[in-house]
Design a protein around this motif. Structure first.
Motif, PDB file in Angstrom:
ATOM      1  N   MET A   1       0.816  -0.904   0.299  1.00 43.44           N
ATOM      2  CA  MET A   1       0.009  -0.450   0.364  1.00 43.44           C
ATOM      3  C   MET A   1       0.614   1.098  -0.157  1.00 43.44           C
ATOM      4  SD  MET A   1      -3.042  -1.179   2.680  1.00 43.44           S
ATOM      5  CE  MET A   1      -4.067  -2.304   2.980  1.00 43.44           C
ATOM      6  N   PRO A   2       0.282   2.466  -0.758  1.00 44.05           N
ATOM      7  CA  PRO A   2       1.114   3.888  -0.981  1.00 44.05           C
ATOM      8  C   PRO A   2       1.128   4.360   0.824  1.00 44.05           C
ATOM      9  CG  PRO A   2      -1.436   4.614  -0.900  1.00 44.05           C
ATOM     10  CD  PRO A   2      -0.985   2.590  -0.953  1.00 44.05           C
ATOM     11  N   MET A   3       1.635   3.551   1.729  1.00 44.63           N
ATOM     12  CA  MET A   3       2.044   4.006   3.014  1.00 44.63           C
ATOM     13  C   MET A   3       3.442   4.013   3.802  1.00 44.63           C
ATOM     14  SD  MET A   3       1.235   1.033   6.512  1.00 44.63           S
ATOM     15  CE  MET A   3      -0.415   1.172   6.227  1.00 44.63           C
ATOM     16  N   ALA A   4       3.713   4.935   4.590  1.00 45.09           N
ATOM     17  CA  ALA A   4       5.009   5.459   4.718  1.00 45.09           C
ATOM     18  C   ALA A   4       5.751   4.264   5.568  1.00 45.09           C
ATOM     19  CB  ALA A   4       5.220   6.713   5.796  1.00 45.09           C
ATOM     20  N   ASN A   5       6.717   3.863   5.400  1.00 39.99           N
ATOM     21  CA  ASN A   5       8.193   3.179   6.319  1.00 39.99           C
ATOM     22  C   ASN A   5       8.088   2.782   7.432  1.00 39.99           C
ATOM     23  OD1 ASN A   5       9.433   0.765   5.775  1.00 39.99           O
ATOM     24  ND2 ASN A   5      11.284   2.027   5.631  1.00 39.99           N
ATOM     25  N   GLY A   6       7.350   2.620   7.587  1.00 42.22           N
ATOM     26  CA  GLY A   6       7.526   2.398   9.583  1.00 42.22           C
ATOM     27  C   GLY A   6       6.481   2.603  10.329  1.00 42.22           C
ATOM     28  N   ALA A   7       5.743   3.215   9.192  1.00 37.44           N
ATOM     29  CA  ALA A   7       4.286   3.395  10.494  1.00 37.44           C
ATOM     30  C   ALA A   7       3.773   2.548  11.475  1.00 37.44           C
ATOM     31  CB  ALA A   7       2.985   3.661   9.648  1.00 37.44           C
ATOM     32  N   VAL A   8       4.103   0.895  10.810  1.00 40.72           N
ATOM     33  CA  VAL A   8       3.462  -0.184  11.517  1.00 40.72           C
ATOM     34  C   VAL A   8       4.209  -0.085  12.842  1.00 40.72           C
ATOM     35  CG1 VAL A   8       3.269  -3.174  11.725  1.00 40.72           C
ATOM     36  CG2 VAL A   8       3.235  -1.134   9.250  1.00 40.72           C
ATOM     37  N   LEU A   9       5.690   0.364  12.117  1.00 46.99           N
ATOM     38  CA  LEU A   9       5.808  -0.235  14.083  1.00 46.99           C
ATOM     39  C   LEU A   9       5.400   1.406  15.464  1.00 46.99           C
ATOM     40  CD1 LEU A   9       9.735  -1.014  12.860  1.00 46.99           C
ATOM     41  CD2 LEU A   9       8.240  -2.694  13.624  1.00 46.99           C
ATOM     42  N   VAL A  10       5.661   2.087  14.815  1.00 45.42           N
ATOM     43  CA  VAL A  10       5.039   3.654  15.254  1.00 45.42           C
ATOM     44  C   VAL A  10       3.902   3.626  15.587  1.00 45.42           C
ATOM     45  CG1 VAL A  10       5.128   6.364  14.524  1.00 45.42           C
ATOM     46  CG2 VAL A  10       7.358   5.037  13.599  1.00 45.42           C
ATOM     47  N   GLY A  11       2.965   3.070  14.748  1.00 44.13           N
ATOM     48  CA  GLY A  11       1.851   2.550  15.381  1.00 44.13           C
ATOM     49  C   GLY A  11       1.597   1.539  16.598  1.00 44.13           C
ATOM     50  N   ARG A  12       2.428   0.700  16.382  1.00 40.29           N
ATOM     51  CA  ARG A  12       2.711  -0.070  18.103  1.00 40.29           C
ATOM     52  C   ARG A  12       3.264   0.602  18.851  1.00 40.29           C
ATOM     53  NH1 ARG A  12      -0.201  -4.308  20.029  1.00 40.29           N
ATOM     54  NH2 ARG A  12       0.950  -3.528  21.896  1.00 40.29           N
ATOM     55  N   SER A  13       4.303   1.537  18.340  1.00 43.32           N
ATOM     56  CA  SER A  13       5.028   2.353  19.791  1.00 43.32           C
ATOM     57  C   SER A  13       4.070   2.806  20.198  1.00 43.32           C
ATOM     58  CB  SER A  13       6.216   2.088  19.301  1.00 43.32           C
ATOM     59  OG  SER A  13       6.125   3.874  18.649  1.00 43.32           O
ATOM     60  N   VAL A  14       3.279   3.271  19.704  1.00 40.96           N
ATOM     61  CA  VAL A  14       2.132   4.272  20.025  1.00 40.96           C
ATOM     62  C   VAL A  14       1.380   3.945  21.300  1.00 40.96           C
ATOM     63  CG1 VAL A  14       0.382   6.140  19.418  1.00 40.96           C
ATOM     64  CG2 VAL A  14       2.760   5.923  18.641  1.00 40.96           C
ATOM     65  N   ALA A  15       0.496   2.593  20.844  1.00 38.98           N
ATOM     66  CA  ALA A  15      -0.930   2.181  21.166  1.00 38.98           C
ATOM     67  C   ALA A  15       0.246   1.201  22.722  1.00 38.98           C
ATOM     68  CB  ALA A  15      -0.755   0.879  20.796  1.00 38.98           C
ATOM     69  N   ASP A  16       1.672   0.911  22.773  1.00 40.35           N
ATOM     70  CA  ASP A  16       2.201   0.251  23.147  1.00 40.35           C
ATOM     71  C   ASP A  16       2.313   1.633  24.650  1.00 40.35           C
ATOM     72  OD1 ASP A  16       4.787  -0.168  24.939  1.00 40.35           O
ATOM     73  OD2 ASP A  16       4.351  -2.312  24.410  1.00 40.35           O
ATOM     74  N   MET A  17       2.981   2.735  24.515  1.00 34.77           N
ATOM     75  CA  MET A  17       2.850   4.178  25.166  1.00 34.77           C
ATOM     76  C   MET A  17       1.836   4.411  25.817  1.00 34.77           C
ATOM     77  SD  MET A  17       6.618   3.976  25.159  1.00 34.77           S
ATOM     78  CE  MET A  17       5.880   5.995  26.381  1.00 34.77           C
ATOM     79  N   LEU A  18       0.579   4.167  24.908  1.00 30.02           N
ATOM     80  CA  LEU A  18      -0.898   4.513  25.869  1.00 30.02           C
ATOM     81  C   LEU A  18      -0.667   3.833  26.734  1.00 30.02           C
ATOM     82  CD1 LEU A  18      -3.047   5.658  22.716  1.00 30.02           C
ATOM     83  CD2 LEU A  18      -1.560   6.748  24.238  1.00 30.02           C
ATOM     84  N   GLN A  19      -0.818   1.923  26.774  1.00 27.20           N
ATOM     85  CA  GLN A  19      -1.230   1.273  27.100  1.00 27.20           C
ATOM     86  C   GLN A  19      -0.469   1.215  28.951  1.00 27.20           C
ATOM     87  OE1 GLN A  19      -1.494  -2.537  26.390  1.00 27.20           O
ATOM     88  NE2 GLN A  19      -1.835  -3.270  28.430  1.00 27.20           N
ATOM     89  N   SER A  20       1.004   1.272  28.410  1.00 27.76           N
ATOM     90  CA  SER A  20       1.818   1.751  30.025  1.00 27.76           C
ATOM     91  C   SER A  20       1.592   2.841  30.602  1.00 27.76           C
ATOM     92  CB  SER A  20       3.441   2.230  28.957  1.00 27.76           C
ATOM     93  OG  SER A  20       3.732   1.060  28.186  1.00 27.76           O
ATOM     94  N   ALA A  21       1.142   4.215  30.170  1.00 29.44           N
ATOM     95  CA  ALA A  21       0.892   5.199  30.869  1.00 29.44           C
ATOM     96  C   ALA A  21      -0.496   4.683  31.451  1.00 29.44           C
ATOM     97  CB  ALA A  21       0.563   6.631  29.947  1.00 29.44           C
ATOM     98  N   LEU A  22      -0.738   4.014  31.176  1.00 29.83           N
ATOM     99  CA  LEU A  22      -2.466   3.957  31.800  1.00 29.83           C
ATOM    100  C   LEU A  22      -1.851   2.495  33.042  1.00 29.83           C
ATOM    101  CD1 LEU A  22      -6.006   4.124  31.939  1.00 29.83           C
ATOM    102  CD2 LEU A  22      -5.539   1.417  30.409  1.00 29.83           C
TER     103      LEU A  22
END
Length: 253
Positions: free
Chosen positions: A96-117
């Motif tokens: 897909m026309p997607m930025a390279n590494g967006a999958v890893l960034v999205g995963r890391s952001v979700a993890d950080m949100l759960q960590s803050a919780l």
């Protein structure tokens, strides 16, 4: 649309994908939140401890447990990365026309949100047990920042190891490496009460610096350990972030 906006949009799309998994797998989210609470109660009351600790042990233990929580619980992220690799999900994203590494960034952001919780839940339990943060609002926010910075560094170590492992069944073997980092620290006991060589190892552990700095900030007793608590995670990030990105880029060749 600029390249930066394009990358941020794709990363947020991947973040929402990860957050949607929470609704479909609520048990895993609850377990990740409850596990550190169980450790806090177990070490604080069932096992006991606090040999050599001045004052209330809960005031010493809770900051250590917060740091310990930021080191543990990486298997969820690691398994998600390896599952996407083995199911061909990442290959479909690459088409897909997607930025390279967006999958890893999205995963890391979700993890950080759960960590803050997880931090908020554990501090809520600590408050109910009598713990108080006496350092003021600025010190409180600074302590949270140090904890999340340490988590961010550990997260990218986990992502890199997941990309190296490649398969979900290998994650458990890799995850075992996290336990020595967690328990060879001053999260649960003073390094001064340990044998000389072990105390030296504990004092050099990056998590010990984070736990000590957080204790000082919460207790309002100083900031001399803050620099080390910032430098160590930044060093780990400087090493493992580019390794993870390079490994991910090689998968697309």
């Amino acid at each position: 649309m600029s390249t930066t906006t394009y990358a941020l949009t794709d990363s947020w799309t991947m973040t929402r994908r990860e957050l949607a998994h929470w609704a479909r797998q609520p048990v895993q989210v609850v377990v990740n939140l409850v596990f550190p609470v169980m450790l806090l109660l177990m070490f604080g009351y069932l096992i006991g401890g606090g040999r050599g600790v001045q004052g209330s042990y809960i005031d010493y233990l809770l900051p250590g447990m917060l740091a310990l929580t930021m080191a543990f619980g990486l298997e969820g992220t690691m398994i998600a990365v390896t599952q996407d690799l083995n199911k061909g999900v990442i290959d479909r994203f690459r088409s897909m026309p997607m930025a390279n590494g967006a999958v890893l960034v999205g995963r890391s952001v979700a993890d950080m949100l759960q960590s803050a919780l997880a931090l908020l839940v554990l501090m809520g339990v600590g408050y109910a047990l009598g713990w108080r943060a006496d350092g003021g609002p600025g010190a409180f926010l600074g302590a949270l920042g140090l904890l999340l910075l340490f988590r961010f560094a550990m997260l990218w170590i986990g992502i890199h190891l997941a990309l190296v492992a490649g398969k979900p069944e290998m994650v458990q073997a890799v995850q075992i490496l996290v336990w020595p980092i967690g328990f060879l620290s001053n999260a649960l006991a003073l390094s001064e009460t340990m044998p000389g060589w072990l105390g030296t190892v504990v004092e050099w552990n990056p998590m010990s610096h984070t736990a000590t700095a957080v204790r000082d900030l919460f207790g309002g007793t100083g900031t001399e350990h803050v620099v080390a608590a910032i430098v160590w995670p930044l060093v780990l990030l400087a090493v493992f972030f580019p390794l993870a990105v390079r490994r991910f880029a090689r998968l697309s060749r």
